[in-house]
Design an enzyme around this catalytic site. Structure first.
Site, mmCIF file in Angstrom:
data_model
loop_
_atom_site.group_PDB
_atom_site.id
_atom_site.type_symbol
_atom_site.label_atom_id
_atom_site.label_comp_id
_atom_site.label_asym_id
_atom_site.label_seq_id
_atom_site.Cartn_x
_atom_site.Cartn_y
_atom_site.Cartn_z
ATOM 1 N N CYS A 124 -2.850 1.424 6.737
ATOM 2 C CA CYS A 124 -2.957 0.721 7.786
ATOM 3 C C CYS A 124 -3.814 1.637 8.979
ATOM 4 O O CYS A 124 -4.627 0.799 9.733
ATOM 5 C CB CYS A 124 -1.551 0.821 8.639
ATOM 6 S SG CYS A 124 -0.408 1.485 8.549
ATOM 7 N N ASN A 151 1.036 -1.564 -0.168
ATOM 8 C CA ASN A 151 -0.234 -0.170 0.178
ATOM 9 C C ASN A 151 0.927 1.187 -0.256
ATOM 10 O O ASN A 151 0.227 2.046 -0.242
ATOM 11 C CB ASN A 151 -1.237 0.306 1.269
ATOM 12 C CG ASN A 151 -0.425 0.244 2.226
ATOM 13 O OD1 ASN A 151 0.791 -0.678 2.737
ATOM 14 N ND2 ASN A 151 -1.155 0.506 3.646
ATOM 15 N N GLU A 164 3.932 -3.957 12.640
ATOM 16 C CA GLU A 164 3.354 -2.684 12.041
ATOM 17 C C GLU A 164 2.054 -3.667 11.762
ATOM 18 O O GLU A 164 2.578 -3.778 9.818
ATOM 19 C CB GLU A 164 4.031 -1.689 11.360
ATOM 20 C CG GLU A 164 5.085 -1.225 11.673
ATOM 21 C CD GLU A 164 4.677 -0.882 12.947
ATOM 22 O OE1 GLU A 164 3.248 0.249 13.276
ATOM 23 O OE2 GLU A 164 5.913 0.480 14.122
#
Ligand code: NDP
Length: 515
Positions: A283, A154, A249
């Protein structure tokens, strides 16, 4: 005898060759590039070369390495359009959003060049222990060795090379394994490090699929992983078995809480950006909004206007599109199923609600109301251009629902009462909370960012964001060595009695704990 070089493979041939990965432009479906799919032996060779190059890199010290980071900073500025074009081509995000990633590259190179030395400088430790009087106590941070960075699709720069920078600044050699969906930006980073003259093998890119990533996990001395919670847990288990440090993460389901006293224009504006940035494939996207009942209708009306004003489509230059394509085909199915399930169960899509017909992977910006807190769109990561809004009775209900998912990455709270905002923030189960803001924390590199619960372990940015790439060593120096000490052999009753007396004198009357 003359030999002729084999004709280069056509893209159709490469697309069937397991040794190569064909990268697709998600906005158009065109082939964006081709990269090798590295096998275990190739990863092994990269790690061995990195291991050999690392000691000399560490030897350069902070200022020696900072010089290369400043060259990176300049390279990013000089080549901003090229990098943004590469990000756009393989990921589908708008040029505007691609340039935000480039800006991060500039800032991160400058930041770690300036701060690595102070975050990792030797620390002198003071002690009140009577048993180590006269000793010097020091903590030092040694490079971990070869660091693996595994990144998602992303943010092909931000969450990939972005984490390589502090790992290099700490004195490590680094191997980056980008997602097979978006490897081209990382390949460009390898070109950049060669153009700025970074010593050979200190940085390398291992293009490939999940097996390439898995081979890397087997060989490195520390790992930074950004990606889904599912893969993150698998990778962390293997790092646990290997006893190497891992920083994770992972995914999120970030709530925005709009309290009745909020500036609704600000709340709507920032929530729109938080939800729709990178078409929701962030995210830290706002994935659900909880609005106090008295302002619910007004807030929904503002959000509907905002959603209707978004321009969806391929970005052809700065300022030409607000909502780009989705990068990863399976993601389109997840987004569709979350929206369809919600609508089947009684939710209404005030805007959008479907995949756009035609080329590319576009999903219409979708605002959902009449949702309930148990729907998938309210509990599972959607990672798309959709936003469910739920009416809540009050602050208590908002906090309860905000904390009800397995994720804990970020959250935002909107209120004109800053004390109330902080009070609510401190009750939220999230690694970062922004008050009257969204996502801005990512550009404060001094501020650690990392998730709670299923959203991760460890942090990027701040001191922790570089110390995780080191091995801590504690050093104790006895300045005035005597032949013997009270506590050493041969044991003798007199010294034991003296030690007990010291313990009683020093610790016998507990002091009041400072408030
Ligand atoms: P994935 O977990 O699918 O993949 C992440 C990376 O891991 C990719 O490079 C992937 O390779 C690789 N990989 C896959 N299997 C293995 C394995 N067995 N061993 C080692 N590496 C492996 O995540 P996505 O790429 O789909 O990224 C989207 C996710 O990332 C979302 O959940 C998002 O929330 C999260 N994310 C979290 C961020 C944060 O800071 N908290 C920031 C950005 C994203 P390949 O793609 O080639 O299969």
């Amino acid at each position: 005898m003359t030999t002729t070089a084999p004709a280069p493979k056509t893209s159709a041939e490469l697309s069937h060759d397991p040794g190569f990965i064909q990268v697709e432009n998600p906005s158009t479906g065109a082939v964006a590039g081709t990269v090798p799919n590295l096998d275990e032996a190739a990863v092994d060779a990269l790690v061995a070369a990195a291991r050999a190059a690392q000691p000399a890199w560490a030897e350069l010290g902070f200022s020696g390495r900072a010089r290369y980071l400043r060259s990176m900073q300049k390279w990013f500025i000089d080549n901003a359009d090229l990098v943004a074009e590469t990000i756009h081509r393989e990921n589908g995000k708008s040029y505007d959003e691609a340039h935000i990633e480039v800006a991060y590259g500039v800032m991160a190179s400058a930041f770690w060049a300036r701060k690595a030395g102070s975050y990792l400088a030797d620390e002198r430790v003071r002690t009140r222990s009577p048993f180590v009087l006269g000793r010097k106590l020091v903590i030092r941070y040694a490079p971990a060795g070869v660091v693996g960075v595994i990144g998602p699709w992303n943010n092909p720069l931000l969450n990939n090379f972005g984490d390589v920078i502090p790992a290099l600044a700490a004195g490590n050699a680094v191997i980056l394994k980008p997602s097979e969906i978006t490897p081209l930006t990382s390949v460009l980073m390898a070109r950049m490090t060669s153009e700025i003259g970074l010593p050979a093998d200190v940085f390398a890119v291992a293009t490939g699929d999940g097996e390439t990533g898995s081979a890397l996990v087997e060989r490195v001395d520390a790992l930074m992983f950004t990606g889904s919670t599912r893969t993150g847990k698998k990778v962390a288990a293997r790092c646990g078995e290997r006893l190497i440090p891992v920083s994770l993460e992972l995914g999120g389901k970030d709530p925005a809480i709009v309290l009745a006293d909020a500036d609704l224009d600000r709340a709507a504006h920032m929530t729109l950006f938080g939800a729709m940035h990178n078409s929701g494939q962030t995210c830290t996207s706002v994935e659900r909004v909880l609005v106090e009942a008295p302002v619910y209708d007004e807030f929904v009306a503002k959000m509907q206007v905002a959603f209707e004003s978004l321009r969806m489509g391929e970005s052809t230059g700065l300022g030409t599109s607000d909502s780009g394509s989705l990068t990863f085909l399976p993601q389109l199915r997840t987004v569709t199923s979350h929206v369809q399930d919600a609508v089947r169960a009684g939710a209404r899509a005030l805007t959008g609600g479907a995949v756009r017909e035609g080329a590319g992977r576009f999903f219409e910006p979708t605002l959902l109301v009449d949702v309930d807190e148990d729907m998938d769109c309210m509990t599972q990561e959607t990672f798309g251009p959709t936003l469910p809004i739920l009416k809540v009775a009050d602050e208590e209900e908002a906090i309860r629902i905000a904390n009800s998912t397995s994720f804990g990455l970020q959250a935002s709270v909107y209120t004109k009462d800053k004390k109330r905002g902080q009070r609510v923030a401190r009750r939220l189960h999230a690694g970062t909370v922004t008050i009257n803001d969204v996502l801005a924390n990512y550009f404060a590199l001094e501020l650690p960012m990392g998730g709670w619960k299923d959203s991760g372990l460890g942090a990027r940015h701040g001191a922790e964001g570089i110390r995780k790439f080191t091995k801590r060593q504690s050093i104790l120096v006895t300045n005035f060595p005597m032949k013997n000490e009270l506590h050493t052999m041969p044991f003798n009753a007199g010294s034991q009695a003296l030690m007990q007396k010291i313990v009683k004198v020093v610790y016998g009357r507990p002091r009041r704990t400072a408030r």
